[in-house]
Design a protein around this motif. Structure first.
Motif, PDB file in Angstrom:
ATOM      1  N   THR A  27      12.186   8.326  -0.205  1.00 51.68           N
ATOM      2  CA  THR A  27      11.446   7.187   0.314  1.00 51.68           C
ATOM      3  C   THR A  27       9.960   7.497   0.201  1.00 51.68           C
ATOM      4  OG1 THR A  27      13.226   6.701   1.885  1.00 51.68           O
ATOM      5  CG2 THR A  27      11.076   5.719   2.333  1.00 51.68           C
ATOM      6  N   TRP A  28       9.297   6.874  -0.800  1.00 49.05           N
ATOM      7  CA  TRP A  28       7.896   7.185  -1.068  1.00 49.05           C
ATOM      8  C   TRP A  28       6.988   6.264  -0.266  1.00 49.05           C
ATOM      9  CZ3 TRP A  28       7.749  11.593  -3.414  1.00 49.05           C
ATOM     10  CH2 TRP A  28       8.725  11.924  -4.373  1.00 49.05           C
ATOM     11  N   GLU A  29       5.952   6.844   0.347  1.00 47.08           N
ATOM     12  CA  GLU A  29       4.970   6.069   1.090  1.00 47.08           C
ATOM     13  C   GLU A  29       3.584   6.649   0.831  1.00 47.08           C
ATOM     14  OE1 GLU A  29       5.960   6.049   5.217  1.00 47.08           O
ATOM     15  OE2 GLU A  29       7.940   5.155   4.920  1.00 47.08           O
ATOM     16  N   VAL A  30       2.613   5.762   0.624  1.00 45.04           N
ATOM     17  CA  VAL A  30       1.224   6.213   0.512  1.00 45.04           C
ATOM     18  C   VAL A  30       0.744   6.605   1.902  1.00 45.04           C
ATOM     19  CG1 VAL A  30      -1.136   5.545  -0.078  1.00 45.04           C
ATOM     20  CG2 VAL A  30       0.776   4.769  -1.490  1.00 45.04           C
ATOM     21  N   LEU A  31       0.205   7.825   2.025  1.00 42.53           N
ATOM     22  CA  LEU A  31      -0.234   8.317   3.324  1.00 42.53           C
ATOM     23  C   LEU A  31      -1.399   7.486   3.833  1.00 42.53           C
ATOM     24  CD1 LEU A  31       0.314  10.590   5.394  1.00 42.53           C
ATOM     25  CD2 LEU A  31      -1.473  11.914   4.242  1.00 42.53           C
ATOM     26  N   ASN A  32      -1.259   7.035   5.098  1.00 42.70           N
ATOM     27  CA  ASN A  32      -2.251   6.148   5.684  1.00 42.70           C
ATOM     28  C   ASN A  32      -2.427   6.525   7.147  1.00 42.70           C
ATOM     29  OD1 ASN A  32      -2.912   3.570   7.316  1.00 42.70           O
ATOM     30  ND2 ASN A  32      -3.420   2.958   5.222  1.00 42.70           N
ATOM     31  N   SER A  33      -3.682   6.695   7.587  1.00 39.09           N
ATOM     32  CA  SER A  33      -3.935   7.169   8.946  1.00 39.09           C
ATOM     33  C   SER A  33      -3.509   6.180  10.017  1.00 39.09           C
ATOM     34  CB  SER A  33      -5.426   7.485   9.121  1.00 39.09           C
ATOM     35  OG  SER A  33      -6.213   6.331   8.890  1.00 39.09           O
ATOM     36  N   GLN A  34      -3.387   4.898   9.663  1.00 36.72           N
ATOM     37  CA  GLN A  34      -2.939   3.905  10.641  1.00 36.72           C
ATOM     38  C   GLN A  34      -1.418   3.823  10.667  1.00 36.72           C
ATOM     39  OE1 GLN A  34      -5.087   0.382   9.375  1.00 36.72           O
ATOM     40  NE2 GLN A  34      -6.768   0.810  10.805  1.00 36.72           N
ATOM     41  N   VAL A  35      -0.821   3.708   9.499  1.00 40.67           N
ATOM     42  CA  VAL A  35       0.646   3.616   9.423  1.00 40.67           C
ATOM     43  C   VAL A  35       1.294   4.909   9.908  1.00 40.67           C
ATOM     44  CG1 VAL A  35       2.616   3.325   7.867  1.00 40.67           C
ATOM     45  CG2 VAL A  35       0.540   1.955   7.536  1.00 40.67           C
TER      46      VAL A  35
ATOM     47  N   ARG B 128       2.249  22.408  -0.022  1.00 43.07           N
ATOM     48  CA  ARG B 128       2.153  20.953  -0.183  1.00 43.07           C
ATOM     49  C   ARG B 128       3.524  20.276  -0.179  1.00 43.07           C
ATOM     50  NH1 ARG B 128       5.235  18.552  -4.213  1.00 43.07           N
ATOM     51  NH2 ARG B 128       5.682  20.150  -5.758  1.00 43.07           N
ATOM     52  N   GLU B 129       4.592  20.977   0.174  1.00 45.97           N
ATOM     53  CA  GLU B 129       5.944  20.396   0.150  1.00 45.97           C
ATOM     54  C   GLU B 129       5.987  19.061   0.892  1.00 45.97           C
ATOM     55  OE1 GLU B 129       8.770  23.214   1.644  1.00 45.97           O
ATOM     56  OE2 GLU B 129       9.375  23.783  -0.376  1.00 45.97           O
ATOM     57  N   GLY B 130       6.594  18.065   0.246  1.00 41.96           N
ATOM     58  CA  GLY B 130       6.710  16.738   0.831  1.00 41.96           C
ATOM     59  C   GLY B 130       5.536  15.833   0.519  1.00 41.96           C
ATOM     60  N   PHE B 131       4.464  16.391  -0.062  1.00 46.08           N
ATOM     61  CA  PHE B 131       3.256  15.629  -0.372  1.00 46.08           C
ATOM     62  C   PHE B 131       3.009  15.677  -1.879  1.00 46.08           C
ATOM     63  CE2 PHE B 131       2.866  16.940   3.968  1.00 46.08           C
ATOM     64  CZ  PHE B 131       2.164  15.934   4.621  1.00 46.08           C
ATOM     65  N   TYR B 132       2.581  14.545  -2.428  1.00 49.12           N
ATOM     66  CA  TYR B 132       2.344  14.442  -3.865  1.00 49.12           C
ATOM     67  C   TYR B 132       1.080  13.609  -4.091  1.00 49.12           C
ATOM     68  CZ  TYR B 132       7.236  15.772  -3.667  1.00 49.12           C
ATOM     69  OH  TYR B 132       8.407  16.419  -3.369  1.00 49.12           O
ATOM     70  N   VAL B 133       0.580  13.651  -5.310  1.00 49.56           N
ATOM     71  CA  VAL B 133      -0.588  12.856  -5.669  1.00 49.56           C
ATOM     72  C   VAL B 133      -0.168  11.767  -6.644  1.00 49.56           C
ATOM     73  CG1 VAL B 133      -2.834  12.851  -6.802  1.00 49.56           C
ATOM     74  CG2 VAL B 133      -2.217  14.742  -5.295  1.00 49.56           C
ATOM     75  N   SER B 134      -0.575  10.535  -6.350  1.00 49.49           N
ATOM     76  CA  SER B 134      -0.338   9.411  -7.250  1.00 49.49           C
ATOM     77  C   SER B 134      -1.654   8.668  -7.411  1.00 49.49           C
ATOM     78  CB  SER B 134       0.731   8.469  -6.678  1.00 49.49           C
ATOM     79  OG  SER B 134       0.921   7.355  -7.521  1.00 49.49           O
TER      80      SER B 134
ATOM     81  N   VAL C 276       0.779  10.737  -1.585  1.00 47.51           N
ATOM     82  CA  VAL C 276       2.050  10.063  -1.330  1.00 47.51           C
ATOM     83  C   VAL C 276       2.983  11.056  -0.654  1.00 47.51           C
ATOM     84  CG1 VAL C 276       4.027   8.922  -2.419  1.00 47.51           C
ATOM     85  CG2 VAL C 276       1.729   8.554  -3.314  1.00 47.51           C
ATOM     86  N   ILE C 277       3.779  10.578   0.300  1.00 50.81           N
ATOM     87  CA  ILE C 277       4.721  11.453   0.985  1.00 50.81           C
ATOM     88  C   ILE C 277       6.151  10.996   0.736  1.00 50.81           C
ATOM     89  CG2 ILE C 277       3.066  12.065   2.785  1.00 50.81           C
ATOM     90  CD1 ILE C 277       4.539  10.135   4.664  1.00 50.81           C
ATOM     91  N   ASP C 278       7.051  11.946   0.785  1.00 48.76           N
ATOM     92  CA  ASP C 278       8.483  11.667   0.708  1.00 48.76           C
ATOM     93  C   ASP C 278       9.023  11.727   2.131  1.00 48.76           C
ATOM     94  OD1 ASP C 278      11.216  11.616   0.387  1.00 48.76           O
ATOM     95  OD2 ASP C 278      11.348  13.541  -0.659  1.00 48.76           O
ATOM     96  N   ARG C 279       9.223  10.568   2.752  1.00 52.34           N
ATOM     97  CA  ARG C 279       9.624  10.536   4.148  1.00 52.34           C
ATOM     98  C   ARG C 279      10.992  11.152   4.383  1.00 52.34           C
ATOM     99  NH1 ARG C 279       7.064   7.752   8.213  1.00 52.34           N
ATOM    100  NH2 ARG C 279       8.570   8.933   9.405  1.00 52.34           N
TER     101      ARG C 279
END
Length: 228
Positions: free
Chosen positions: A3-11, A87-93, A98-101
């Motif tokens: 489940t990919w999500e763009v990391l966001n400080s609000q979400v 950086r496990e669980g975190f990626y760059v797009s 981007v994180i893998d929830r």
């Protein structure tokens, strides 16, 4: 599927992450900037990407999945600081993280906040950001280093065959190192070029790191004895 999500400080204001784990990691990709530090603890070897056939470098952490060799040790702490582990669980797009929830780092009770109360990256995320930045820059430089070594015919297969006290025999295939003899036999111009490009030290770090192979074998042998 992840489940990919763009990391966001609000979400993701309340998102927390656990410390990275090396319990299932046997071979962690490393970049040339890590070679010297990693070589102080682990063998650095080369192998080929199964899909592309291209060489990449990695730190060898063990022999079998699910059999970590560094429980509660200084080695484990250093392994968890390798960029690809941190950086496990975190990626760059593109320009976003981007994180893998679905990654096990997320959702645990013992996690630490990703963002502070102001919505700024907290220390765990700052470490992830540094690791991602180092990987982004370092992967291309490491590819250039490997290509130079291949052009100079410095990379050679390494025999990784082991026999342990309980009778177990283990052969690890498809691993390569840098030939000390071939490196020493370079002509002055080639050696000077490697030096000026900053690649002579990483080459010797790879060679020196092989001293840890027998140590890993001893640790594996000790684990087998404990399990018997």
């Amino acid at each position: 599927m992840p489940t990919w999500e763009v990391l966001n400080s609000q979400v993701h204001a309340t998102l927390s992450i656990a410390a990275p784990s090396v319990d299932t990691r046997l071979f962690v990709q490393v970049v040339a900037a890590e070679f010297e530090a990693a070589a102080a603890r682990f063998p650095i070897l080369f192998t080929k990407n199964a899909e592309t056939g291209a060489f990449f470098a990695g730190a060898m952490l063990g022999f079998k999945p699910g059999q970590p060799l560094f429980a509660d040790s200084r080695d484990r702490i250093d392994a968890e600081r390798l960029f690809d582990v941190e950086r496990e669980g975190f990626y760059v797009s593109d320009d976003s993280i981007v994180i893998d929830r679905d990654h096990p780092r997320f959702g645990g009770a013992d996690g630490k906040p990703v963002f502070d109360w102001e919505g700024k990256p907290d220390e765990p995320l700052r470490r992830v950001q540094r690791a991602l930045a180092q990987l982004s820059v370092g992967l291309d430089a490491t590819d250039q280093f490997i290509r130079a070594c291949l052009d100079l015919k410095l990379i050679e297969p390494i025999d990784m065959t082991f026999r342990f006290d309980d009778g177990e025999q283990l052969a690890l295939e498809g691993l390569y190192t840098i030939s000390r003899d071939a490196l020493g036999a370079l002509d002055d111009a080639a050696a000077l070029d490697l030096f000026r490009r900053g690649w002579l030290q990483p080459a010797y770090a790879v060679i020196g790191s092989l001293q840890h192979v027998p140590r890993l074998a001893r640790l594996h042998n000790d684990r087998l004895a404990e399990a018997a």
